[in-house]
Enzyme design. Structure first.
Site, PDB file in Angstrom:
ATOM      1  CE  LYS A   1      20.285  -0.158  14.799  1.00  0.00           C
ATOM      2  NZ  LYS A   1      19.225   0.486  15.594  1.00  0.00           N
TER       3      LYS A   1
ATOM      4  CB  SER B   1      18.256  -2.148  18.343  1.00  0.00           C
ATOM      5  OG  SER B   1      17.943  -0.952  17.629  1.00  0.00           O
TER       6      SER B   1
ATOM      7  CB  SER C   1      17.332   1.748  19.082  1.00  0.00           C
ATOM      8  OG  SER C   1      16.635   0.599  19.461  1.00  0.00           O
TER       9      SER C   1
END
Ligand code: GLN
Length: 498
Positions: free
Chosen positions: A80, A155, A179
């Site tokens: 990420k 997310s 997330s």
């Protein structure tokens, strides 16, 4: 090496170690898959072919020399974009950090690389991890590999989508309120949010420091367990004061039967409006699967869980406001040119550097922490946090793990949820777990009958019972799971229909 996306991480590592194929061949196969699928999925903010091929060549050279290879040797992994990795930018999907080059490597990333993983790049996310759909990324949207007109969740949407599309084998995400588990659910992959403190957060850009936790995505429970072995270990990370000693082998008891163990269900959660029939059916199937394997189902109560979202949306913005204060347009990040005073420069840099949701969170945090306000909101939110934590302690006196939904419904269309508070409700089943710091995992259970999109179940466990959580997740996968599947548009294969 056309079929690397059909292989587990352990199979890839064993194949590299045995000389069936090289880490370089696997890295090239992953780059080819990215090349072919990325146009549709857009999971990445930055692909890093040089880093990948260098790391793979180093793995191959180590093998030639007869060195023992790591458990993730040659496994293609993505990170990420809130995780620092030298040689890549770390943008947090924000204009504020558009050109920010990592100056050090996060502990979680380093641990994966030390275990032999090949770094394929950095994945898209909601800006600074604020969101549940990856739509708040400054750069571009990421499409759900099962239906490219729908969101991948957020997310950590890019990390979930990259694994679901078979571009990489494992990815890392961060979970502050859901997330990892929510996008895992929407993309039909396994996503584990480990117990707070189990994985070091050093080098991961902070959102809510009392809530943030790093964890892995994979196409099977075993891949996630293998990643956890790399991410954790004996001894705390001296660079993260919240990290804990975690000397656990997550693979050791993975296949142990769950006969005689207890699974808690929470009747009051099933009454929540907004829980779709498909997710309800998936939960019923999960429950039956546990019963088939000899587990006992008991009803437990989490009476304060309905206040979790309210408490979270006080605590998280306050922490975000404090953490994001460092982006002042002076030391690093976007800097508005031509300003004559420091105040003008800070204010214009922040106004242009942050997107709408990032501003909303920070303004909310600033307000909630202001004098005369924080005692009305922040203190009660912390009290609710204690009540929810106690609810879980009581519940886990009666069961080993709790079975509940991960998300209220399957993946939604882009733009479908425009009201921020509705978007916040996407995390109604995941947030309580961050509030009390426990571990939680989302396990795919095939495709919904009506939508044809991935459905899932979530398991939550007591703090530092992540090994047990994986064991139960594996039992679910064995009985009813639809793991190991690459999204159909890309490989011509579908999951089991629910
Ligand atoms: N969707 C939640 C939020 O926007 C959780 C995000 C996260 O876990 N990073 O705050």
């Amino acid at each position: 090496m056309a079929n690397f996306d059909a292989m587990s991480a352990a199979q890839i590592a064993a194949g590299v170690a045995n000389g069936d194929f090289t880490a370089t061949e696997v890295a090239k196969a992953s780059l080819d898959a990215i090349d072919k699928r990325e146009g549709d999925v857009q999971a990445f903010l930055q692909v890093s072919p040089e880093l990948a091929l260098d790391a793979a060549a180093a793995t191959d050279a180590a093998r030639e020399k007869g060195e023992k290879l790591g458990p993730l040797a040659g496994v293609p992994v993505a990170f990420k974009d809130n995780m620092h990795l030298v040689g890549t930018r770390t943008t947090c999907a924000s204009r504020m950090l558009e050109n920010y080059e990592s100056v050090f490597t996060a502990t979680c990333v380093k641990r994966m690389l030390d275990a032999g993983a090949t770094p394929m790049g950095k994945t898209n996310m909601d800006e600074f991890a604020f969101g549940s759909s990856t739509e708040t990324s400054y750069f571009h949207r990421t499409n759900n590999p099962w239906d490219t007109e729908r969101v991948p969740g957020g997310s950590s949407g890019g990390s979930a989508a990259a694994v679901a599309a078979g571009e990489v084998t494992i990815s890392l995400g961060s979970d502050t309120g859901g997330s990892i588990r929510q996008p895992a659910s929407l993309c039909g992959v396994v996503g584990l949010k480990p117990t707070y403190g189990a994985v070091s957060r050093y080098g991961v850009v902070a959102f809510g420091s009392s809530l943030d936790q790093v964890g892995p995505f994979g196409r099977s429970v075993a891949d996630v367990a293998l990643a956890m072995n790399a991410l954790t270990g004996p001894g705390r990370d001296p660079l993260d004061s919240t990290s804990q000693d975690c000397p656990v082998d997550f693979l050791e008891h993975l296949e142990d039967p769950i006969e005689g163990k207890t699974v808690g269900v929470v009747p009051e959660l099933m009454d929540i409006a907004g829980l779709s029939d498909e997710e309800r059916a998936a939960l019923d199937r999960a429950r039956a699967t546990f019963e088939d394997q000899g587990a006992k189902i008991v009803e437990v109560s989490l009476p304060n869980i309905k206040s979790a979202i309210a408490a979270y949306y006080v605590i998280a913005p306050c922490e975000a406001f404090s953490n994001l204060a460092r982006f002042d347009g002076v030391r690093y990040g976007y800097q508005e040119p031509g300003c004559s005073t420091l105040a003008e420069q800070t204010s214009k840099s922040r106004a242009k550097g942050f997107g709408e949701e990032a501003k909303r969170r920070q303004m909310l945090g600033a307000y909630l922490l202001s004098s005369g306000v924080y005692d009305k909101y922040y203190y009660p939110a912390q009290q609710v946090r204690t009540l929810i934590t106690q609810d879980y302690v009581h519940a886990f006196e009666q069961c080993d793990v709790i079975l509940m939904p991960a998300t209220p419904r399957t993946a939604f269309k882009f733009g479908e949820i425009s009201d921020p508070t509705q978007m916040y409700a996407s995390d109604m089943f995941t947030i309580s777990n961050n509030i009390c710091g426990n571990g939680g995992i989302s396990v795919p259970l095939g495709l919904g009958k009506d939508s044809g999109l991935p459905v899932s179940a979530q398991l939550q466990g007591p703090a530092f019972s992540d090994r047990k959580l994986l064991q139960f997740a594996r039992a679910l996968e064995r009985g009813a799971g639809a793991t190991g599947v690459v999204a159909p548009d890309f490989a011509g294969k579908g999951g089991e229909l629910a």
